[in-house]
Design a protein around this motif. Structure first.
Motif, mmCIF file in Angstrom:
data_model
loop_
_atom_site.group_PDB
_atom_site.id
_atom_site.type_symbol
_atom_site.label_atom_id
_atom_site.label_comp_id
_atom_site.label_asym_id
_atom_site.label_seq_id
_atom_site.Cartn_x
_atom_site.Cartn_y
_atom_site.Cartn_z
ATOM 1 N N ALA A 1 58.738 115.521 -27.277
ATOM 2 C CA ALA A 1 59.324 116.757 -27.799
ATOM 3 C C ALA A 1 59.260 117.867 -26.758
ATOM 4 C CB ALA A 1 58.600 117.183 -29.072
ATOM 5 N N MET A 2 58.144 117.916 -25.998
ATOM 6 C CA MET A 2 57.999 118.934 -24.958
ATOM 7 C C MET A 2 59.009 118.715 -23.841
ATOM 8 S SD MET A 2 55.941 121.598 -24.624
ATOM 9 C CE MET A 2 54.359 121.269 -25.394
ATOM 10 N N ASP A 3 59.241 117.451 -23.485
ATOM 11 C CA ASP A 3 60.208 117.151 -22.427
ATOM 12 C C ASP A 3 61.615 117.592 -22.814
ATOM 13 O OD1 ASP A 3 58.352 116.095 -20.726
ATOM 14 O OD2 ASP A 3 58.684 114.005 -21.314
ATOM 15 N N LYS A 4 61.921 117.610 -24.104
ATOM 16 C CA LYS A 4 63.237 118.046 -24.569
ATOM 17 C C LYS A 4 63.250 119.515 -24.968
ATOM 18 C CE LYS A 4 65.027 114.030 -24.030
ATOM 19 N NZ LYS A 4 65.988 113.808 -22.926
ATOM 20 N N ALA A 5 62.102 120.204 -24.787
ATOM 21 C CA ALA A 5 61.983 121.623 -25.150
ATOM 22 C C ALA A 5 62.435 121.857 -26.587
ATOM 23 C CB ALA A 5 62.803 122.491 -24.189
ATOM 24 N N ASN A 6 62.033 120.930 -27.471
ATOM 25 C CA ASN A 6 62.421 121.005 -28.884
ATOM 26 C C ASN A 6 61.297 121.692 -29.665
ATOM 27 O OD1 ASN A 6 63.342 120.531 -31.499
ATOM 28 N ND2 ASN A 6 64.227 118.559 -30.938
ATOM 29 N N ALA A 7 61.411 122.992 -29.821
ATOM 30 C CA ALA A 7 60.322 123.802 -30.364
ATOM 31 C C ALA A 7 59.933 123.379 -31.783
ATOM 32 C CB ALA A 7 60.711 125.280 -30.347
ATOM 33 N N ASP A 8 60.908 123.077 -32.640
ATOM 34 C CA ASP A 8 60.603 122.703 -34.027
ATOM 35 C C ASP A 8 59.780 121.415 -34.089
ATOM 36 O OD1 ASP A 8 61.935 124.877 -35.091
ATOM 37 O OD2 ASP A 8 63.848 123.824 -35.205
ATOM 38 N N VAL A 9 60.155 120.441 -33.261
ATOM 39 C CA VAL A 9 59.428 119.173 -33.261
ATOM 40 C C VAL A 9 58.053 119.346 -32.625
ATOM 41 C CG1 VAL A 9 59.499 116.740 -32.572
ATOM 42 C CG2 VAL A 9 61.611 117.928 -33.178
ATOM 43 N N ILE A 10 57.948 120.227 -31.636
ATOM 44 C CA ILE A 10 56.646 120.504 -31.018
ATOM 45 C C ILE A 10 55.685 121.072 -32.073
ATOM 46 C CG2 ILE A 10 55.441 121.970 -29.350
ATOM 47 C CD1 ILE A 10 57.945 121.750 -27.576
ATOM 48 N N ALA B 1 50.689 120.045 -22.388
ATOM 49 C CA ALA B 1 50.331 121.407 -21.979
ATOM 50 C C ALA B 1 50.758 121.678 -20.543
ATOM 51 C CB ALA B 1 48.824 121.613 -22.124
ATOM 52 N N GLU B 2 50.648 120.679 -19.669
ATOM 53 C CA GLU B 2 51.080 120.853 -18.277
ATOM 54 C C GLU B 2 52.587 121.031 -18.191
ATOM 55 O OE1 GLU B 2 47.493 118.219 -16.219
ATOM 56 O OE2 GLU B 2 49.443 117.311 -16.664
ATOM 57 N N THR B 3 53.321 120.264 -18.993
ATOM 58 C CA THR B 3 54.775 120.437 -19.031
ATOM 59 C C THR B 3 55.132 121.838 -19.510
ATOM 60 O OG1 THR B 3 55.106 118.077 -19.487
ATOM 61 C CG2 THR B 3 56.925 119.558 -20.035
ATOM 62 N N TRP B 4 54.421 122.308 -20.505
ATOM 63 C CA TRP B 4 54.645 123.652 -21.042
ATOM 64 C C TRP B 4 54.448 124.714 -19.974
ATOM 65 C CZ3 TRP B 4 56.471 127.040 -24.253
ATOM 66 C CH2 TRP B 4 55.823 128.255 -24.500
ATOM 67 N N VAL B 5 53.397 124.584 -19.174
ATOM 68 C CA VAL B 5 53.133 125.555 -18.102
ATOM 69 C C VAL B 5 54.269 125.544 -17.086
ATOM 70 C CG1 VAL B 5 51.643 126.059 -16.126
ATOM 71 C CG2 VAL B 5 50.630 125.557 -18.362
ATOM 72 N N LEU B 6 54.724 124.353 -16.700
ATOM 73 C CA LEU B 6 55.817 124.256 -15.731
ATOM 74 C C LEU B 6 57.097 124.858 -16.294
ATOM 75 C CD1 LEU B 6 55.240 120.646 -14.340
ATOM 76 C CD2 LEU B 6 54.555 122.812 -13.329
ATOM 77 N N GLN B 7 57.375 124.627 -17.555
ATOM 78 C CA GLN B 7 58.568 125.202 -18.176
ATOM 79 C C GLN B 7 58.508 126.725 -18.171
ATOM 80 O OE1 GLN B 7 58.144 123.134 -21.893
ATOM 81 N NE2 GLN B 7 59.729 121.625 -21.417
ATOM 82 N N ARG B 8 57.334 127.269 -18.421
ATOM 83 C CA ARG B 8 57.184 128.723 -18.438
ATOM 84 C C ARG B 8 57.361 129.336 -17.057
ATOM 85 N NH1 ARG B 8 51.418 129.366 -20.504
ATOM 86 N NH2 ARG B 8 51.745 131.519 -19.814
ATOM 87 N N HIS B 9 57.180 128.526 -16.032
ATOM 88 C CA HIS B 9 57.274 129.055 -14.661
ATOM 89 C C HIS B 9 58.527 128.538 -13.956
ATOM 90 C CE1 HIS B 9 53.428 131.172 -14.604
ATOM 91 N NE2 HIS B 9 52.965 130.183 -15.349
#
Length: 459
Positions: free
Chosen positions: A281-290, A313-321
């Motif tokens: 879900a994180m790889d697809k940036a699907n907030a509802d499923v996350i 969590a690491e994917t989330w940090v990379l997405q934010r940056h």
């Protein structure tokens, strides 16, 4: 006395007509090669094979013509030889052109015949399909007695039932037909997992009413996925993971299906050595499923069996940056997720820095990774471990953007030396970012380190 002048016509000798007649015969013979050339046309061969056959055949005919002309001509040796060779220069292209032209025509005729035959066969198949008793009972008449009677004959293959599932049962939510199909499959197939051929399409349709039939038959809602998720055969990923393969604008049906699976004891926390429902879900940036996965108890900071695999969590940090190739979020989604996720600890920041999985993507990040470097240092990542082993945050080929240089400028000389001369891993060799940049011909980085008076070799 008057004399009358009479004109006397001298007859042309017969032998003087022969050259002209022979010439016309020769032209007619050469023209006939265009019609004789089909002997070299093989429409069932490839174009290259036909060309080779045409060349070989035309060469043989040309040799025969040379011999015939050489023998038939009543000339001296040299003129006969020259004329016979000249004739072959005309015969060969004529014969080859005729061969290829005839081959092309033959191919077109064969192609048209094949298409007509295929269309006829397809029409017959369609007619047979339209008259199929099982199809008529399942699709047209919704006749459950007819469905059971047709299945009882045992003449309808698994492929036929699969097609009817996709064409009729799922679109019409025909529970009764699905129930009969499942019972027939369980009776006829020795493989107890054969029902998965029905479950997977039903899952992808997200029709929970049809899933009720599987529950009623006491069949597991977890079947192996046909998609490879980096897992081994001893621990296959579940087919319901395929629901997460795309980011959907309307997540309502998806969340309803996931809730249904969860309510029927499907393990939402299943993981492979590299992936979990949350990481997908994180790889697809699907907030509802996350959010759903977090509510289901998945830990975004848990490390996988494969230590090089990113945690959610690491994917989330990379997405934010600004690593947008990993997915991006709307502002409300960012706020929702940030409220549920904490920042990385120093150990987690070090772990992220050591993972090479994002290093190549620094080229695609607008600031060259400056904001990520700042974040890692703020979170307490060891500056002597950021580039450990040459597989960390920055490598010799990394582009030194203005933003990245501005961030490195914040490091004092000792910190910069620790950055370019990281700790050596146990059993590893010493690494120098300076030398790596030189070997990579990264002149901008080399010039910057020279300007900062950094040592080329590390102590």
């Amino acid at each position: 006395m008057t004399y009358t002048k009479h004109s006397t016509r001298i007859p042309t000798p017969a032998h003087s007509k022969r050259p002209a007649r022979n010439f016309y015969q020769l032209i007619l013979t050469l023209f006939a090669f265009l019609f004789a050339s089909p002997a070299f046309a093989y429409s069932q061969h490839s174009e290259l094979e036909e060309l080779i056959l045409g060349v070989v055949g035309s060469t043989l005919v040309s040799i025969v013509v040379v011999i015939v002309v050489f023998i038939r001509l009543k000339r001296t040796f040299l003129p006969r030889l020259l004329l016979s060779l000249a004739t072959s220069l005309l015969v060969f292209p004529l014969c080859l052109a005729g061969s290829m032209a005839t081959s092309y025509v033959a191919q077109q005729v064969y192609k048209k015949q094949s298409e007509e035959t295929a269309q006829q066969l397809e029409a017959e198949r369609q007619q047979e399909w339209q008259n199929n008793a099982l199809r008529l009972a399942t699709c047209d008449g919704n006749d459950q007695q007819g469905v059971e009677a047709a299945l009882a004959t045992g003449t309808h293959s698994a492929e036929t039932r699969q097609r009817l599932l996709l064409e009729c049962i799922i679109p019409k939510t025909n529970q009764a037909a699905l129930r009969s199909f499942l019972q027939t499959t369980l009776k006829q197939e020795e493989d107890k997992s054969a029902y998965c051929n029905y479950l997977n399409p039903v899952l992808m349709s997200m029709n929970t009413s049809l899933l009720d039939v599987f529950v009623e038959q006491k069949l597991s809602l977890v079947c192996p996925s046909n998609t490879y998720y980096g897992n081994g055969p001893d621990k296959p990923a579940p087919s319901w993971w395929e629901l997460l393969s795309e980011k959907k604008d309307d997540t309502g049906p998806l969340l309803k299906t996931l809730d249904y699976l969860k309510a029927h004891d499907v393990n939402m926390k299943f993981t492979t050595s590299k992936l979990s429902m949350l990481s997908l879900a994180m790889d697809k940036a699907n907030a509802d499923v996350i959010i759903f996965a977090l509510d289901a108890g998945l830990d975004p900071y848990a490390v996988f069996g494969d230590e090089q695999a990113r945690t959610p969590a690491e994917t989330w940090v990379l997405q934010r940056h600004s690593f947008s190739d990993l997915g991006s979020y709307s502002t409300p989604d960012l706020q929702r997720l940030q409220a549920r996720l904490r920042e990385l600890s120093a150990a987690e920041a070090n772990a992220l820095a050591r993972k090479q999985l994002y290093a190549s993507n620094l080229q695609a990040v607008e600031d060259g990774g400056a904001s990520l470097l700042k974040y890692l240092l703020q979170r307490g990542a060891s500056i002597k471990q950021l580039n450990q082993g040459g597989t960390g945050f920055i490598q010799g080929g990394t582009i030194l953007t203005k933003e990245l240089q501005a961030e490195i400028d914040q490091l004092n000389d000792q910190q910069l030396q620790d950055f370019i001369c990281p700790e050596t891993r146990k059993g590893g060799t010493a690494y120098s970012l300076y030398l790596d940049a030189r070997e990579s011909q990264n002149q901008a980085f080399v010039s910057y380190l020279k300007q900062r008076h950094m040592p080329e070799t590390c102590p």
